[in-house]
Design a protein around this motif. Structure first.
Motif, PDB file in Angstrom:
ATOM      1  N   ASP A   1     -15.532   0.237  14.792  1.00 24.46           N
ATOM      2  CA  ASP A   1     -15.832  -0.854  15.707  1.00 24.46           C
ATOM      3  C   ASP A   1     -15.461  -2.190  15.041  1.00 24.46           C
ATOM      4  OD1 ASP A   1     -17.006  -2.843  17.216  1.00 24.46           O
ATOM      5  OD2 ASP A   1     -18.936  -1.850  17.390  1.00 24.46           O
ATOM      6  N   PRO A   2     -14.663  -3.032  15.712  1.00 27.95           N
ATOM      7  CA  PRO A   2     -14.256  -4.308  15.110  1.00 27.95           C
ATOM      8  C   PRO A   2     -15.434  -5.205  14.734  1.00 27.95           C
ATOM      9  CG  PRO A   2     -12.928  -3.837  17.044  1.00 27.95           C
ATOM     10  CD  PRO A   2     -13.998  -2.790  16.994  1.00 27.95           C
ATOM     11  N   ALA A   3     -16.503  -5.182  15.512  1.00 27.86           N
ATOM     12  CA  ALA A   3     -17.671  -6.013  15.176  1.00 27.86           C
ATOM     13  C   ALA A   3     -18.315  -5.530  13.882  1.00 27.86           C
ATOM     14  CB  ALA A   3     -18.686  -5.990  16.321  1.00 27.86           C
ATOM     15  N   LEU A   4     -18.442  -4.226  13.740  1.00 29.19           N
ATOM     16  CA  LEU A   4     -19.010  -3.667  12.518  1.00 29.19           C
ATOM     17  C   LEU A   4     -18.098  -3.948  11.331  1.00 29.19           C
ATOM     18  CD1 LEU A   4     -21.212  -2.037  11.141  1.00 29.19           C
ATOM     19  CD2 LEU A   4     -20.020   0.032  11.846  1.00 29.19           C
ATOM     20  N   GLN A   5     -16.810  -3.867  11.547  1.00 32.90           N
ATOM     21  CA  GLN A   5     -15.844  -4.170  10.497  1.00 32.90           C
ATOM     22  C   GLN A   5     -15.987  -5.628  10.047  1.00 32.90           C
ATOM     23  OE1 GLN A   5     -11.921  -3.115  11.808  1.00 32.90           O
ATOM     24  NE2 GLN A   5     -11.290  -2.489   9.778  1.00 32.90           N
ATOM     25  N   ALA A   6     -16.179  -6.526  10.989  1.00 33.63           N
ATOM     26  CA  ALA A   6     -16.351  -7.942  10.662  1.00 33.63           C
ATOM     27  C   ALA A   6     -17.634  -8.169   9.871  1.00 33.63           C
ATOM     28  CB  ALA A   6     -16.357  -8.776  11.938  1.00 33.63           C
ATOM     29  N   VAL A   7     -18.700  -7.484  10.253  1.00 35.00           N
ATOM     30  CA  VAL A   7     -19.970  -7.615   9.533  1.00 35.00           C
ATOM     31  C   VAL A   7     -19.821  -7.107   8.106  1.00 35.00           C
ATOM     32  CG1 VAL A   7     -22.335  -6.742   9.416  1.00 35.00           C
ATOM     33  CG2 VAL A   7     -21.421  -7.557  11.583  1.00 35.00           C
ATOM     34  N   ARG A   8     -19.154  -5.975   7.938  1.00 39.63           N
ATOM     35  CA  ARG A   8     -18.942  -5.432   6.593  1.00 39.63           C
ATOM     36  C   ARG A   8     -18.100  -6.375   5.746  1.00 39.63           C
ATOM     37  NH1 ARG A   8     -17.994   1.067   7.238  1.00 39.63           N
ATOM     38  NH2 ARG A   8     -20.137   1.529   7.804  1.00 39.63           N
ATOM     39  N   ALA A   9     -17.067  -6.931   6.338  1.00 40.14           N
ATOM     40  CA  ALA A   9     -16.218  -7.868   5.600  1.00 40.14           C
ATOM     41  C   ALA A   9     -17.006  -9.109   5.185  1.00 40.14           C
ATOM     42  CB  ALA A   9     -15.008  -8.262   6.444  1.00 40.14           C
ATOM     43  N   TYR A  10     -17.844  -9.603   6.084  1.00 41.85           N
ATOM     44  CA  TYR A  10     -18.656 -10.779   5.778  1.00 41.85           C
ATOM     45  C   TYR A  10     -19.645 -10.467   4.648  1.00 41.85           C
ATOM     46  CZ  TYR A  10     -21.960 -14.602   6.307  1.00 41.85           C
ATOM     47  OH  TYR A  10     -22.774 -15.674   6.064  1.00 41.85           O
ATOM     48  N   ALA A  11     -20.308  -9.321   4.717  1.00 35.80           N
ATOM     49  CA  ALA A  11     -21.265  -8.934   3.677  1.00 35.80           C
ATOM     50  C   ALA A  11     -20.567  -8.766   2.328  1.00 35.80           C
ATOM     51  CB  ALA A  11     -21.979  -7.648   4.077  1.00 35.80           C
ATOM     52  N   ALA A  12     -19.382  -8.168   2.345  1.00 35.47           N
ATOM     53  CA  ALA A  12     -18.622  -7.985   1.104  1.00 35.47           C
ATOM     54  C   ALA A  12     -18.245  -9.336   0.513  1.00 35.47           C
ATOM     55  CB  ALA A  12     -17.380  -7.147   1.363  1.00 35.47           C
ATOM     56  N   ARG A  13     -17.826 -10.254   1.358  1.00 39.72           N
ATOM     57  CA  ARG A  13     -17.454 -11.594   0.892  1.00 39.72           C
ATOM     58  C   ARG A  13     -18.654 -12.332   0.309  1.00 39.72           C
ATOM     59  NH1 ARG A  13     -16.615 -15.785   4.899  1.00 39.72           N
ATOM     60  NH2 ARG A  13     -16.890 -17.642   3.689  1.00 39.72           N
ATOM     61  N   MET A  14     -19.786 -12.246   0.984  1.00 39.47           N
ATOM     62  CA  MET A  14     -20.992 -12.924   0.510  1.00 39.47           C
ATOM     63  C   MET A  14     -21.454 -12.356  -0.838  1.00 39.47           C
ATOM     64  SD  MET A  14     -21.316 -15.240   2.707  1.00 39.47           S
ATOM     65  CE  MET A  14     -22.831 -15.962   2.153  1.00 39.47           C
ATOM     66  N   SER A  15     -21.415 -11.044  -0.984  1.00 39.63           N
ATOM     67  CA  SER A  15     -21.847 -10.453  -2.251  1.00 39.63           C
ATOM     68  C   SER A  15     -20.851 -10.778  -3.369  1.00 39.63           C
ATOM     69  CB  SER A  15     -22.071  -8.947  -2.119  1.00 39.63           C
ATOM     70  OG  SER A  15     -20.918  -8.297  -1.686  1.00 39.63           O
ATOM     71  N   ALA A  16     -19.568 -10.799  -3.060  1.00 41.46           N
ATOM     72  CA  ALA A  16     -18.565 -11.169  -4.071  1.00 41.46           C
ATOM     73  C   ALA A  16     -18.771 -12.610  -4.519  1.00 41.46           C
ATOM     74  CB  ALA A  16     -17.160 -10.976  -3.523  1.00 41.46           C
ATOM     75  N   GLN A  17     -19.075 -13.493  -3.578  1.00 38.52           N
ATOM     76  CA  GLN A  17     -19.319 -14.893  -3.931  1.00 38.52           C
ATOM     77  C   GLN A  17     -20.587 -15.044  -4.773  1.00 38.52           C
ATOM     78  OE1 GLN A  17     -19.193 -16.771  -0.061  1.00 38.52           O
ATOM     79  NE2 GLN A  17     -17.010 -17.206  -0.254  1.00 38.52           N
ATOM     80  N   ALA A  18     -21.603 -14.247  -4.477  1.00 37.30           N
ATOM     81  CA  ALA A  18     -22.833 -14.297  -5.276  1.00 37.30           C
ATOM     82  C   ALA A  18     -22.559 -13.854  -6.710  1.00 37.30           C
ATOM     83  CB  ALA A  18     -23.910 -13.418  -4.637  1.00 37.30           C
ATOM     84  N   ILE A  19     -21.752 -12.809  -6.871  1.00 38.78           N
ATOM     85  CA  ILE A  19     -21.392 -12.350  -8.218  1.00 38.78           C
ATOM     86  C   ILE A  19     -20.622 -13.445  -8.949  1.00 38.78           C
ATOM     87  CG2 ILE A  19     -20.022 -10.682  -9.536  1.00 38.78           C
ATOM     88  CD1 ILE A  19     -20.644  -8.645  -7.285  1.00 38.78           C
ATOM     89  N   LEU A  20     -19.678 -14.080  -8.266  1.00 38.30           N
ATOM     90  CA  LEU A  20     -18.892 -15.156  -8.899  1.00 38.30           C
ATOM     91  C   LEU A  20     -19.761 -16.339  -9.307  1.00 38.30           C
ATOM     92  CD1 LEU A  20     -15.557 -15.316  -6.874  1.00 38.30           C
ATOM     93  CD2 LEU A  20     -15.872 -14.702  -9.271  1.00 38.30           C
ATOM     94  N   ARG A  21     -20.732 -16.696  -8.468  1.00 34.15           N
ATOM     95  CA  ARG A  21     -21.626 -17.817  -8.828  1.00 34.15           C
ATOM     96  C   ARG A  21     -22.360 -17.511 -10.125  1.00 34.15           C
ATOM     97  NH1 ARG A  21     -22.484 -18.013  -3.291  1.00 34.15           N
ATOM     98  NH2 ARG A  21     -24.415 -16.812  -3.430  1.00 34.15           N
TER      99      ARG A  21
END
Length: 125
Positions: free
Chosen positions: A2-22
Motif C-alpha cells: 500500500d503506498p500510504a503504508l510505504q510512505a509511513v515506513r519511509a518517514y519512520a526510517a528517515r526520522m530514526s536515521a536523523q535521530a541516530i545522526l543527531r
C-alpha cells in the motif's frame, strides 16, 4: 505494498536515521562509541534501501554493482557489530519487559522453539 503504508515506513526510517545522526554528531571524532554508532547508522540505511535496490538501479539512482554489494555490506556491518551487541542494546534503552517476550533475546532462545510434544522427542523410542 500500500503506498500510504510505504510512505509511513519511509518517514519512520528517515526520522530514526536523523535521530541516530543527531547523537552521532555529539560524540567525539575517533571515539569507539562514534565508530559503533556510525556502523549502526550505515546498517540502518542499507537495510532501508535493500527492498528498493531493483528500482534504484532501474531508474539510474544506483549502479548495479553497488546494488549487488549491499547484502554483503550488511553482513559485514553485522559481523562487526556482533561483539558489541550487549552495550548497543543497553544504549537503546529497550525495556527488559519487552526483551523478555522476544525469543532471540532470552537466555536460552532455543527453548522458545522446542515443543516438548514434538515428534523429534519420540524418535527412536
Amino acid at each position: 505494498m500500500d503506498p500510504a503504508l510505504q510512505a509511513v515506513r519511509a518517514y519512520a526510517a528517515r526520522m530514526s536515521a536523523q535521530a541516530i545522526l543527531r547523537r552521532l554528531r555529539l560524540l567525539p571524532e575517533g571515539s569507539p562509541a562514534r565508530a559503533l554508532l556510525t556502523d549502526v547508522h550505515r546498517l540502518h540505511t542499507l537495510r532501508g534501501l535493500l527492498p528498493y535496490v531493483a528500482d534504484l538501479v532501474r531508474y539510474g539512482y544506483l549502479s548495479a554493482d553497488l546494488g549487488e554489494r549491499i547484502p554483503s555490506a550488511i553482513d559485514e556491518i553485522l559481523t562487526g557489530l556482533l561483539p558489541h551487541i550487549e552495550p548497543l542494546v543497553s544504549a537503546f534503552l529497550v525495556p527488559e519487559e519487552f526483551l523478555g517476550q522476544v525469543p532471540i533475546a532470552s537466555d536460552d532462545p532455543l527453548t522458545w522453539f522446542d515443543d516438548p510434544e514434538g515428534p523429534w522427542h519420540s524418535l527412536g523410542r
